[in-house]
Design an enzyme around this catalytic site. Structure first.
Site, PDB file in Angstrom:
ATOM      1  N   TRP A 249      90.994  79.725  69.968  1.00 34.29           N
ATOM      2  CA  TRP A 249      89.536  79.609  70.049  1.00 34.29           C
ATOM      3  C   TRP A 249      89.172  78.236  70.614  1.00 34.29           C
ATOM      4  O   TRP A 249      89.756  77.218  70.241  1.00 34.29           O
ATOM      5  CB  TRP A 249      88.950  79.820  68.658  1.00 34.29           C
TER       6      TRP A 249
ATOM      7  N   ASP B 243      92.682  80.788  59.691  1.00 36.42           N
ATOM      8  CA  ASP B 243      91.283  80.888  60.108  1.00 36.42           C
ATOM      9  C   ASP B 243      90.934  82.377  60.055  1.00 36.42           C
ATOM     10  O   ASP B 243      91.421  83.168  60.863  1.00 36.42           O
ATOM     11  CB  ASP B 243      91.101  80.334  61.518  1.00 36.42           C
TER      12      ASP B 243
ATOM     13  N   LYS C 296      80.454  87.190  61.685  1.00 39.71           N
ATOM     14  CA  LYS C 296      80.726  88.469  62.336  1.00 39.71           C
ATOM     15  C   LYS C 296      80.581  89.651  61.382  1.00 39.71           C
ATOM     16  O   LYS C 296      79.875  90.618  61.681  1.00 39.71           O
ATOM     17  CB  LYS C 296      82.140  88.462  62.933  1.00 39.71           C
TER      18      LYS C 296
END
Length: 464
Positions: A192, A273, A309
């Protein structure tokens, strides 16, 4: 008569020539003095004016002259470019945010219900404790590890509410920098876009381990294991719990076991993560299986969570950092130091998103509704994946294997397109994406899949 007139008049002052001359000199002196003073004042005014000009010039030179223009964010900059494009065919596949089939933002129904409950209760807006909302912290760790997990029951988890995933990662990075100075964090290649920024700003050194294999558009598992084995003892290994960003390529359950073996053998610490729990596969338990595997082995791990999300709470900035420790005493000390770091960083976290999560997870009816909505969202993305694969396979006459699109998971797909090909996608086809070839399938509709397939095939074969 003349005598009477002279006698009755007032006496007149008699001034001789010497007195007249003296008076004239005094008058001339006054004139000279005035003229000199006038010239002096004029000169002074000129000096003052010059001073003012000099001061003006000096203040026009900003103290920030040495501050250079920052480059645009590689992800958020995509949206800015998309907005400026007036073409009707344009697609924004850059930012990882869920969209409906009509490509509109989606607020979950369960979120609306949770907010209505908050209004009915009349919840206040008082400051939260530094560690966050207690009900949220309880809910989030149970969601991550399971309510019956031994680490949770034994009080071995230090949980602090953070500013979504980014803020939680940043708080943990500050903890690593302070209590493990010089320790290195291994980051997947690619990863990311914000991971490196976070550790750079925290002053934590990092290196990369191999992850993506461009030849197979899959996982370079052997390279990954070799690089983790070569890491210095005491290093941290940053792992994507599920739905690896940007590739969408996850290790298999058997590969996760091997990764855990190596991390244990090398005296490393896993740092997960977890940004897509429940959103990737549609199952909260399945998407947390990698983390639970490590915790079940008794390993100490860091886990950053985000609800952007899976609950669509992008703007609420709600997440958590969890540190699973070997004892409850260690967890208590770790939590105290996380709070100490958080206090000067942002003081305490926001309450609105925390209450939404606590209400949804804490209410069996809302919780089940949430799971259904997650299945709906992940199901739509799976449907888009299948349609895109079908269109690519039907249009490509070279028999290229596009099945990697189906093997990837989550909202992203790593297309394998290079920077020049990605530029062609934007410049010719008005498809906005990151330059590493990543596309967000959450921003794609079924009706646009054929158009996207045309753009990918053109870019792949006609641009080197």
């Amino acid at each position: 008569m003349a005598t009477f007139a002279a006698a009755s008049a007032k006496p007149m002052a008699v001034i001789d020539n010497s007195q007249l001359n003296l008076s004239q000199k005094k008058l001339d002196g006054l004139r000279i003095g005035y003229a000199f003073a006038k010239r002096k004042d004029s000169s002074s005014l000129k000096v003052k004016a010059v001073s003012r000009i000099n001061m003006t010039i000096a203040t026009d030179v900003s103290r920030f002259e040495g501050v250079t223009m920052a480059p645009p964010d590689p992800i958020l900059g995509v949206s800015e470019a998309f907005k400026a494009d007036t073409n009707d065919l344009k697609l924004n596949l850059g930012v990882g945010a869920y969209r409906t089939e009509e490509l509109q933002p989606y607020v979950l129904n369960v979120v609306k219900k949770a907010e209505n409950l908050m209004l009915e209760k009349g919840d206040n807006k008082e400051y939260l404790p530094i560690e966050g909302l207690a009900a949220f912290n309880k809910a989030t760790v149970e969601l991550l590890l399971g309510a019956d997990n031994n680490a949770t029951k034994q009080g071995r988890v230090a949980t602090v509410q953070g500013l979504s995933g980014t803020g939680s990662l940043r708080l943990a990075a500050a903890f690593i920098q302070r209590y493990f100075p010089g320790a290195q964090v291994l980051i997947s290649s690619p990863t990311w876009g914000n991971h490196k920024n976070i550790f750079n700003d925290a002053g934590v050194p990092w290196s990369e381990y191999r992850y993506y294999d461009p030849k197979t558009v899959g996982l370079d598992f052997e390279g990954m294991i070799a690089d983790i084995k070569a890491a210095p003892s005491g290093s941290f290994v940053l792992l994507h719990g599920c739905a690896h960003n940007p590739t969408g390529i996850d290790p298999t359950p058997e590969q996760w076991e091997k990764i855990a073996d190596v991390i244990q053998e090398k005296n490393l610490t896993a740092f997960f993560d977890v940004a897509y729990q429940g959103f990737a596969s549609g199952s909260l338990d399945q998407d947390a299986s990698s983390v639970r595997l490590f915790v079940a082995r008794g390993m100490e791990v860091f886990v950053a969570q985000s609800y952007s999300k899976n609950l669509g709470l992008y703007a609420e900035r709600i997440g958590a950092i969890n540190v699973v420790c070997s004892s409850s005493d260690a967890a208590t000390r770790v939590k105290s130091q996380l709070k100490r770091l958080a206090r000067p960083m942002y003081s305490n976290p926001p309450v609105h998103g925390a209450r939404i999560v606590a209400n949804v997870v804490g209410d069996p009816t809302l919780f089940n509704e949430w799971k259904s909505e997650m299945e709906l969202m992940s199901g739509r993305i799976k449907g888009v994946r299948q349609r895109l694969y079908d269109n690519l396979s039907a249009k490509d006459k070279s028999a290229k294997d596009w099945s990697f699109v189906l093997r990837q998971i989550g909202m992203f797909s790593f297309t394998g397109l290079n920077k020049a090909q990605s530029d062609n996608m934007t410049n010719k086809w008005h498809v906005y994406m990151t330059k590493d070839g990543r596309i967000s399938l959450a921003g794609l509709s079924l009706s646009k899949c054929e158009y996207l397939a045309d753009a990918i095939i053109d870019s792949y074969y006609n641009v080197s």
